[in-house]
Write an enzyme that holds these catalytic residues in place. Structure first.
Site, PDB file in Angstrom:
ATOM      1  N   CYS A   1       0.818  -1.226   0.000  1.00  0.00           N
ATOM      2  CA  CYS A   1       0.000   0.000   0.000  1.00  0.00           C
ATOM      3  C   CYS A   1       0.845   1.267   0.000  1.00  0.00           C
ATOM      4  O   CYS A   1       0.329   2.345  -0.299  1.00  0.00           O
ATOM      5  CB  CYS A   1      -0.928  -0.002   1.203  1.00  0.00           C
ATOM      6  SG  CYS A   1      -1.886  -1.500   1.286  1.00  0.00           S
TER       7      CYS A   1
ATOM      8  N   HIS B   1      -3.382   6.885   2.659  1.00  0.00           N
ATOM      9  CA  HIS B   1      -3.798   5.569   2.172  1.00  0.00           C
ATOM     10  C   HIS B   1      -5.190   5.265   2.713  1.00  0.00           C
ATOM     11  O   HIS B   1      -5.459   5.415   3.910  1.00  0.00           O
ATOM     12  CB  HIS B   1      -2.796   4.512   2.626  1.00  0.00           C
ATOM     13  CG  HIS B   1      -3.257   3.117   2.350  1.00  0.00           C
ATOM     14  ND1 HIS B   1      -3.785   2.741   1.140  1.00  0.00           N
ATOM     15  CD2 HIS B   1      -3.292   2.003   3.138  1.00  0.00           C
ATOM     16  CE1 HIS B   1      -4.125   1.467   1.184  1.00  0.00           C
ATOM     17  NE2 HIS B   1      -3.834   0.993   2.394  1.00  0.00           N
TER      18      HIS B   1
ATOM     19  N   ASN C   1     -10.246  -0.542   0.160  1.00  0.00           N
ATOM     20  CA  ASN C   1      -8.782  -0.432   0.192  1.00  0.00           C
ATOM     21  C   ASN C   1      -8.228  -0.975  -1.130  1.00  0.00           C
ATOM     22  O   ASN C   1      -8.309  -2.171  -1.382  1.00  0.00           O
ATOM     23  CB  ASN C   1      -8.263  -1.237   1.386  1.00  0.00           C
ATOM     24  CG  ASN C   1      -6.751  -1.230   1.490  1.00  0.00           C
ATOM     25  OD1 ASN C   1      -6.057  -0.807   0.575  1.00  0.00           O
ATOM     26  ND2 ASN C   1      -6.244  -1.721   2.610  1.00  0.00           N
TER      27      ASN C   1
END
Ligand code: ACO
Length: 322
Positions: A113, A249, A279
């Site tokens: 990520c 993020h 996500n």
């Protein structure tokens, strides 16, 4: 010279999967998912032509158009991903071919990520060294192929998509950046590749799905990300309130809210799309950046801080003048 972002783009698959739709697959509920994560829905690939490559190319093309740059002007393409279609060639090389960016060196970066930030920081280092001048940076994931769709603790969290940015070597742009890794914490978020099954070793052929110790990842994120942001602001000699927008993020809205609280900042400074994207790992920050850019929220000279954390463990941040 530093990296200045001059164009953005993104691509989300057409298929939108709501929390209610997932409740038909696993024992979960819209109420549980929304209250624990802020996620209402996510985009998932649902047709053969939707791949990691196809989304990367669409996002990359959109960013080039936005920047007014031709593919032949690129001298570097970096793709951040953990979910390439092929082990080799890299997604970046395949994007180079599809775009016709024949002068660009191309390679992938795996920092989960944090991948887009690691790629942006790498581009900035190349620019500072005078090696390249024009780069395309893409974060792209088809996480839906790494997920165990019978595991309710992970399948409700993730989505597919791609985001991209074109960066040009410029007198201003990147103000400060940092990144870090802690491999000793790697086992809290893991997805094993295929086992070796050569004639001399038989380890089985079972492929693994993504495993996550959610509570440990949560603890890591709410501790490490604010530390990382504070260290970056200190490096730049700035206070948290000096930054116009924090593009973090997008893993979980509770994590974002916790960081805003720790920095004593209003949530308005933290745009979020986790509610409709879930996500998307390496794609989450550039997809959000494109949304914010296209909404006209970034007038010239805006200060934005990008920051993320992820598997590895990895973390990174970048402070940019728009
Ligand atoms: N629906 C209903 N119940 C569920 C679900 C679900 N989808 N998932 C888990 N539960 C249950 C658990 O089984 C548990 O039940 P039990 O008490 O009977 O054992 C209960 O809910 C509580 O589970 P917890 O894991 O304690 O729930 P928590 O409040 O910690 O929330 C979550 C879980 C949302 C995963 C949270 O820990 C989190 O957000 N962690 C960070 C995740 C993250 O950021 N990942 C990305 C990292 S980096 C990257 O992007 C790759």
């Amino acid at each position: 010279m530093r990296a200045k972002i001059i164009g953005t783009g993104s691509c989300l698959p057409d298929k939108i999967v709501t929390n209610d739709a997932l409740s038909a697959l696993v024992d979960t509920s819209d109420e549980w998912i929304q209250s624990r994560t802020g996620i209402c829905g996510r985009h998932l690939v649902s047709a053969e032509h939707e791949t990691t490559l196809s989304m990367a190319v669409k996002a990359g093309q959109a960013a080039l158009t936005d920047a007014g740059i031709l593919p032949q002007q690129l001298d570097l393409i970096l793709v951040a991903t953990v979910s390439s279609d092929f082990m080799t060639p890299s997604t970046a090389c395949m994007v180079q071919k599809e775009l016709g960016a024949s002068h660009a060196a191309a390679f992938d970066i795996n920092a989960a990520c944090s991948g887009f930030l690691f790629a942006l920081n790498t581009v900035d280092a190349y620019f500072q060294a005078g090696i390249y001048q024009t780069a395309l940076i893409i974060g792209v994931e088809t996480l839906s192929k790494l997920i165990d769709w019978s595991d309710r603790s992970t399948c409700v969290l993730f989505g597919d998509g791609a985001g991209a940015a074109v960066a040009k070597a410029s007198e201003e742009g990147m103000i400060a950046s940092l990144q870090g890794s802690d491999g000793s914490g790697g086992d809290i978020l893991v997805c094993r590749n295929r086992s070796n099954n050569n004639p001399y070793i038989h380890t089985g052929t079972e492929l693994d799905y993504l495993f996550m110790d959610g509570q440990e990842v949560f603890k890591f994120a709410v501790k490490k990300e604010p530390e990382c942001i504070q260290a970056l602001l200190q490096q730049a000699g700035m206070q948290p309130a000096d930054v116009d927008y924090y593009l973090l993020h997008q893993a979980n809205y509770r994590i974002i809210a916790s960081i805003a609280r720790k920095l004593k900042l209003p949530l308005e400074k933290f745009p979020s799309n986790v509610s409709h994207c879930g996500n998307t790992s390496a794609a989450s920050i550039p997809i959000l950046l494109d949304e914010v850019n296209k909404k006209g929220m970034l007038p010239k000279d805006s200060l934005i801080l990008l920051s993320g954390f992820g598997a590895g463990l990895t973390w990174g941040a970048a402070l940019l003048k728009w």
